[in-house]
Design a protein around this motif. Structure first.
Motif, short mmCIF file in Angstrom:
data_model
loop_
_atom_site.label_atom_id
_atom_site.label_comp_id
_atom_site.label_asym_id
_atom_site.label_seq_id
_atom_site.Cartn_x
_atom_site.Cartn_y
_atom_site.Cartn_z
N PRO A 274 -6.30 21.25 9.71
CA PRO A 274 -6.95 20.22 10.54
C PRO A 274 -7.55 19.05 9.74
CG PRO A 274 -7.54 22.40 11.33
CD PRO A 274 -6.74 22.60 10.08
N TYR A 275 -8.14 19.33 8.59
CA TYR A 275 -8.74 18.23 7.82
C TYR A 275 -7.65 17.32 7.23
CZ TYR A 275 -13.23 20.47 8.33
OH TYR A 275 -14.37 21.00 8.86
N ASP A 276 -6.47 17.89 6.97
CA ASP A 276 -5.38 17.06 6.45
C ASP A 276 -4.92 16.04 7.49
OD1 ASP A 276 -5.69 18.75 4.33
OD2 ASP A 276 -3.80 19.80 4.58
N GLU A 277 -5.14 16.38 8.77
CA GLU A 277 -4.74 15.43 9.81
C GLU A 277 -5.55 14.13 9.71
OE1 GLU A 277 -4.79 17.25 13.65
OE2 GLU A 277 -3.01 18.45 13.22
N GLY B 180 -7.23 16.58 2.75
CA GLY B 180 -8.29 17.03 3.64
C GLY B 180 -9.44 17.54 2.78
N LYS B 181 -10.64 17.60 3.34
CA LYS B 181 -11.77 17.99 2.48
C LYS B 181 -11.69 19.47 2.11
CE LYS B 181 -15.63 19.52 5.33
NZ LYS B 181 -17.03 19.41 5.67
N LEU B 182 -11.05 20.26 2.97
CA LEU B 182 -10.84 21.66 2.65
C LEU B 182 -9.71 22.19 3.52
CD1 LEU B 182 -12.07 23.56 5.15
CD2 LEU B 182 -14.22 22.95 4.12
N ALA B 183 -9.14 23.31 3.11
CA ALA B 183 -8.15 23.98 3.94
C ALA B 183 -8.84 25.14 4.63
CB ALA B 183 -6.99 24.49 3.08
N MET C 71 0.85 -1.20 0.00
CA MET C 71 0.00 0.00 0.00
C MET C 71 0.88 1.24 0.00
SD MET C 71 -3.24 1.05 0.26
CE MET C 71 -4.17 -0.33 0.93
N LYS C 72 0.86 1.98 -1.07
CA LYS C 72 1.63 3.22 -1.15
C LYS C 72 0.65 4.40 -1.18
CE LYS C 72 5.40 5.48 -3.59
NZ LYS C 72 6.31 5.48 -4.74
N ILE C 73 0.80 5.29 -0.23
CA ILE C 73 -0.20 6.33 -0.03
C ILE C 73 0.46 7.71 -0.01
CG2 ILE C 73 -2.05 7.16 1.48
CD1 ILE C 73 -2.04 4.32 2.74
N ALA C 74 -0.09 8.61 -0.80
CA ALA C 74 0.36 10.00 -0.75
C ALA C 74 -0.70 10.83 -0.01
CB ALA C 74 0.54 10.56 -2.15
N VAL C 75 -0.23 11.75 0.82
CA VAL C 75 -1.12 12.69 1.50
C VAL C 75 -0.68 14.09 1.09
CG1 VAL C 75 -1.90 13.62 3.70
CG2 VAL C 75 -1.45 11.17 3.48
N CYS C 76 -1.61 14.86 0.56
CA CYS C 76 -1.28 16.23 0.18
C CYS C 76 -1.70 17.17 1.31
CB CYS C 76 -1.97 16.61 -1.12
SG CYS C 76 -1.38 15.59 -2.49
N LEU C 77 -0.76 18.00 1.71
CA LEU C 77 -0.88 18.73 2.98
C LEU C 77 -0.83 20.22 2.74
CD1 LEU C 77 -0.69 18.46 6.13
CD2 LEU C 77 1.77 18.40 5.86
N ARG C 78 -1.57 20.95 3.57
CA ARG C 78 -1.52 22.42 3.55
C ARG C 78 -1.14 22.93 4.93
NH1 ARG C 78 -4.96 25.17 -0.16
NH2 ARG C 78 -4.73 27.00 1.16
N ARG C 79 -0.54 24.09 4.96
CA ARG C 79 -0.22 24.78 6.22
C ARG C 79 -1.25 25.90 6.37
NH1 ARG C 79 2.92 29.55 6.65
NH2 ARG C 79 3.99 29.81 8.65
N THR C 80 -1.94 25.92 7.49
CA THR C 80 -3.01 26.92 7.68
C THR C 80 -2.89 27.57 9.05
OG1 THR C 80 -4.48 25.22 8.56
CG2 THR C 80 -4.66 25.68 6.20
N PRO C 81 -3.47 28.75 9.20
CA PRO C 81 -3.46 29.37 10.53
C PRO C 81 -4.24 28.49 11.51
CG PRO C 81 -4.21 30.93 8.86
CD PRO C 81 -4.15 29.59 8.21
N ASP C 82 -3.81 28.48 12.74
CA ASP C 82 -4.54 27.79 13.79
C ASP C 82 -5.99 28.30 13.78
OD1 ASP C 82 -3.79 26.17 16.47
OD2 ASP C 82 -5.44 27.55 16.83
N THR C 83 -6.92 27.39 13.99
CA THR C 83 -8.33 27.79 13.85
C THR C 83 -8.75 28.82 14.91
OG1 THR C 83 -9.01 25.90 15.16
CG2 THR C 83 -9.10 25.65 12.77
N THR C 84 -7.97 28.95 15.97
CA THR C 84 -8.32 29.95 16.99
C THR C 84 -7.75 31.32 16.65
OG1 THR C 84 -6.36 29.39 18.26
CG2 THR C 84 -8.39 28.25 18.84
N ALA C 85 -6.96 31.38 15.57
CA ALA C 85 -6.27 32.64 15.27
C ALA C 85 -7.25 33.77 14.97
CB ALA C 85 -5.33 32.44 14.07
N LYS C 86 -6.93 34.93 15.46
CA LYS C 86 -7.72 36.13 15.15
C LYS C 86 -7.24 36.62 13.79
CE LYS C 86 -8.47 40.77 17.07
NZ LYS C 86 -9.82 41.00 16.60
#
Lengths: 321, 396, 249
Positions: free
Chosen positions: C37-40, C116-119, C1-16
């Motif tokens: 978070p969805y990428d997790e 993830g379903k969305l960033a 099983m070879k799996i790729a995960v595509c990842l994004r870096r986003t602001p913490d959801t608590t960020a103002k």
């Protein structure tokens, strides 16, 4: 001239709610430049599309195929792609299905795609849309050039009265490879409306004290007679009191109902992000300092176990008249 | 409601910029663990006076026990700053949980690592790192707290091993431990140089751990008395490289180092709670945070926390360079815990009547910190250690 | 099983959120960034599937500036085997980003490509399905259940009023929603091990595409609400407001 194709959703042989709203958005875009609106209905053949002309469709394109009994993304994409050259914009509803479909169409026809659009305008070569980003904490205005695929958020446009002919046209479904086989839909346990679709959403939080007290909210929802759904805060979903499908907020669903009633929800910023665009927000909470009261239009400070049953009785009374 | 928004720490002086990516990652992972697993249960544990035992496997899986010891023993091999950050984040949750990890790592695994034989290290360290064995540290006695050299617990050499007798008190993890590091005199009771460490499985006949009842502090922690009545141990139970009172004191220096960070964590928790409350609590038509008296409180808190953070970090860097002398550790433990006590008290007061409820955290921290102020060298003893460092004259 | 995960870096959801000068992006000063978070959920699914299979490889891929490398290392700390940084500036046009990712994934021999379903920054919600379309692979978005058996995947996804069920052959592309699993925290040993795992950097050039961000603004504040009253006694007054003033009942 911007001709627009609205790809409508069908489930169990009937058009989904939101079809008229989507046509209203399509109409707005088309009318800006004297264009036309076509509605595309992919089904096995027996869908009643009589209302679509009145809702603003110049033509109703019916695409029949045996594989369209359930949602069939690959067949729908192929069908849209076969007619897409005629349209400046292709619009779908920003529902679970529409959001699944839009990027597939965009990639297939080499067009940009904008999701969760709350406002759409045409100016010259550019389609300008507004969409909430950062979980509703900011609004982004985006310009899209060339053919464009847009998923319009439910609630963004009310259905218009400007009726059109709604002439029926059958189109051929081109050959396609069915890569994903949707086998069916299992109805969620609640049997109630989905929070993303309901006109009224009643959400419960930790203040309920125990999962069994959700029954109070279900009773209130029932008093609205089939137009209300029960939602939940992240805290209670994480605690296993409610299904995550009911979660309203940043990591759950974003809702924009006409009436949102927050019961025993303190109002963490992540929750507010999911419901702040509701038309009217009511908060019921024991703690008068709870942040939810800062966004609520109307608040009642008090014991939810007294207030909610009283509200249920009052709603029943109004509805009975 | 308390804690309705996620905790994001306190960082006024861009401390993050002084940390490496790994150090920040360690801090964030422990912070997330505390949020997810400890915060939902700590109030109830505290009221009921029980340690949240169910969290031990998760703590072990994360690698929280003996995290600064080498990987060959199943540990994470972190530097001392990362280790300190773990203690800070655990104590942000509760001093009792930090105490549990401190004891397991600094007072049980560290002495085995430092004074044990290869065989002892290979046997015990992986088991302690994985939480399969829970340890405690028996030094203090009913009549010998600040003066451990005076201990009267004895270890007499027999033909085939050792015979231990005595009583230890105020022993964190004492009742739930499966193994104890017991310090005892192998010579005359007046001969502190004869103090040695012993690895004592709790199942050994004659060993009993008894919960100390009636605590008003560290209620989510197990604090016990250990009775040693003719406890017979094999010859290899002794920690061969332990030698005199300085051996247990070296362990305490390790633990105090972690406490210096822990105090910062507790203070950050209280400040964070007070700040949020000050913004949300409306009195006389405006947030209490808009009153001068609460602003001064918050300003003082933030100032003291920032100083304590920088102190703990530089101490950690010194420790990684082998320069964290016992006196330097004393200064940080003394300052940071005293600072945390003051902040917890001020936060409790800012919270008004709500501040006495378990839903809020400051009073729990305040009660805990009174123990932390007193254990691992009382505040006063650290004054004397520093006094001796400054003048060269011992006042104790 | 070879799996790729595509990842994004986003602001913490608590960020103002503060809008930066220029009015088209956020001010990143003091904002904490985290793996989306969805990428997790995608990362957890990849690690768990490999653990279950007992063999295979998990690879995390991210497109963006160098700051994304820290995010990639978080995925490695959680247990992903290898990281690829597609070094370049992402476009505002999701299709161009999807092309860059598809070009990398194509020919990689992956059984699964997960997103993830969305960033939680731009809420684009399109890259995964576009990559699937570009690679001509089966795709399901926002899945909450995934089972792999005999070279086929069975998935569930939430739709309004129900749970849609679907199957497809592998290789396939899925985007992951909350509910799929419970992502693990990176362990301390994992954090230390992450530094030693393979980490490739491949420069890419992403076309500008057909999308321009014209502006980014904060939403209008809701007008201050009011407390109608206390307890059940306030219900009649509330009903009056809802029925007569707001006209929502």
């Amino acid at each position: 001239m911007a001709n627009v194709l609205a790809v409508l959703e069908v489930r169990n042989g009937a058009l989904r709610k939101g079809s008229a709203e989507l046509l209203a958005a399509a109409r707005r875009l088309a009318d800006a430049s004297g264009g036309t609106v076509d509605a595309l209905v992919c089904s096995t053949g027996a869908v009643n599309t009589d209302t679509l002309g009145a809702a603003g469709a110049d033509r109703v394109l019916s695409a029949s195929h045996a594989d369209f009994a359930n949602y069939c993304p690959d067949g729908t994409v192929a069908t849209v792609a076969s007619v897409s050259a005629q349209y400046r914009a292709i619009v779908v509803s920003a529902s679970a299905t529409g959001k699944d479909l839009a990027p597939r169409i965009a990639a297939r026809i080499n067009a940009p795609c904008a999701m969760d659009v709350t406002s759409v305008d045409l100016s010259g070569d550019t389609i300008r849309v507004v969409r909430p980003v950062y979980a509703g904490k900011a609004l982004q205005t985006v310009d899209l050039r060339g053919s464009t695929v847009i998923a319009v958020r439910p609630g963004a446009y009310a259905g218009l009265g400007a009726g059109k002919a709604g002439a029926n046209v059958s189109i051929t479904v081109p050959p396609f490879t069915k890569r994903l086989d949707v086998t069916g839909i299992r109805t969620a346990n609640t049997g109630l409306l989905d929070v993303a679709e309901a006109r009224v959403v009643i959400s419960g939080g930790r203040g309920l004290g125990d999962p069994k007290h959700f029954v109070l909210l279900e009773e209130l929802a029932a008093a609205f007679g089939g137009e209300a759904a029960v939602g939940a805060s992240r805290a209670v979903v994480d605690a296993g009191w409610a299904e995550h499908g009911a979660q309203v907020g940043q990591t759950g669903k974003t809702v924009a109902p006409e009436l949102y009633i927050a019961v025993g929800i303190s109002g963490a910023i992540q929750h507010l992000a999911g419901m702040r665009t509701a038309k009217v927000i009511v908060a019921i909470n024991r703690d008068k300092d709870a942040p939810i009261f800062k966004v609520a239009d109307y608040g009642i400070v008090g014991d939810l176990f007294e207030v909610v049953p009283a509200l249920t009785a009052a709603v029943k009374q109004v509805k009975a008249h | 409601m308390a804690g309705s928004a996620e905790y994001t720490g306190v960082d006024f002086y861009d401390m993050d910029g002084l940390l490496s990516e790994e150090e920040r990652a360690v801090r964030d992972t422990v912070r997330a663990w505390v949020d997810e697993h400890l915060m939902p249960v700590i109030g109830e544990c505290y009221i009921e006076g029980k340690f949240p035992k169910q969290l031990i496997p998760g703590m072990a899986e994360l690698g929280l026990f003996g995290a600064n010891l080498p990987e060959e023993y199943g540990c994470a091999g972190l530097n001392n700053v990362a280790y300190g950050l773990i203690m800070q984040e655990l104590e942000r949750g509760d001093s009792g949980i930090r105490s549990f990890a401190s004891v397991q790592g600094a007072l049980v695994m560290y002495p085995i690592f430092s004074f044990g034989s290869d065989q002892q290290k290979k046997h015990w360290l992986p088991r302690l790192a994985s939480g399969q064995e829970i340890g405690c540290f028996g030094l203090t006695e009913p009549d010998f707290g600040s003066n451990p050299s005076g201990m009267i617990t004895t270890a007499r050499e027999t033909a085939d091993g050792w015979l231990l007798n005595g009583v230890k008190m105020w022993i964190t993890n004492g009742s739930q431990a499966t193994v104890a590091i017991i310090w005892a005199k192998t010579g005359d009771v007046n001969d502190a140089s004869s103090i040695r460490g012993f690895i004592v499985p709790a199942s050994t006949p004659g060993y009993t751990g008894k919960d100390q009842k009636g605590k008003l502090s560290l209620r989510a922690s197990d604090t016990s008395e250990i009775h040693l009545a003719d406890v017979r141990l094999p010859k290899d139970a002794i920690l061969p490289k332990s030698a005199g009172i300085k051996s247990p004191l070296m362990c305490l220096t390790q633990a105090r180092y972690g406490i210096a960070w822990g105090g910062v964590g507790a203070a950050m928790a209280c400040y964070d709670e007070a700040r949020r409350y000050a913004l949300n609590r409306i009195m006389f038509g405006k947030p209490i945070g808009q009153t001068q008296i609460q602003q001064e409180r918050l300003a003082d808190m933030l100032t003291e926390i920032t100083k304590a953070q920088l102190l703990a970090l530089q101490l950690g860097r010194l420790k990684d360079q082998g320069k964290a002398t016992p006196a330097r550790v004393s200064l940080a433990k003394r300052n940071n815990v005293s600072m945390a006590c003051d902040i917890a008290r001020e936060a409790r007061r800012l919270l008004g009547a709500n501040g006495i409820l378990i839903e809020y955290h400051s009073m729990r921290h305040l009660a805990n910190l009174e123990s932390v102020y007193t254990y691992e060298g009382t505040h006063d003893m650290h004054s004397l250690i520093l006094g001796q460092e400054i003048t060269g004259l011992a006042a104790y | 099983m070879k799996i790729a995960v595509c990842l994004r870096r986003t602001p913490d959801t608590t960020a103002k959120i503060v809008i930066a000068a220029g009015g088209t992006s956020i001010d990143e000063t003091g904002v904490k960034f985290v793996p989306n978070p969805y990428d997790e959920y995608a990362i957890e699914a990849a690690i768990a599937l490999k653990e279950k299979a007992g063999a295979g490889e998990t690879v995390v891929v991210a497109l963006g500036a160098d700051s994304v490398q820290e995010t990639l290392r978080t995925a490695l700390a959680m247990g992903i085997d290898r990281a690829v940084h597609l070094q370049g500036n992402a476009s505002a046009d999701g299709l161009e980003n999807a092309r860059a990712l598809a070009d990398h994934v194509r020919g990689g021999g992956y059984d699964l490509v997960l997103f993830g379903k969305l960033a939680v920054d731009d809420y684009g919600q399109q890259t995964g399905a576009m990559v699937a379309e570009l690679l001509e692979l089966p795709c399901a978005t926002a899945i909450t259940m995934l089972e792999i058996a005999d070279g086929r995947a069975t998935v569930e996804r939430e739709v309004e009023g129900g749970v849609e069920q679907a199957t497809c052959a592998l290789p396939a592309v899925f985007t992951c929603d909350k509910g799929l699993n419970n992502p693990r925290l990176p362990s301390l040993k994992g954090i230390m091990a992450a530094r030693k795992k393979p980490f490739d950097i491949a420069p890419v050039t992403v076309a500008a595409g057909a999308v321009t961000v014209a502006s980014l603004v904060l939403p209008p504040e809701r007008a201050a609400g009011r407390i109608v009253g206390e307890g059940a006694a306030a219900v009649p007054a509330l009903m009056q407001l809802l029925v007569s003033d707001a006209k929502v009942i």
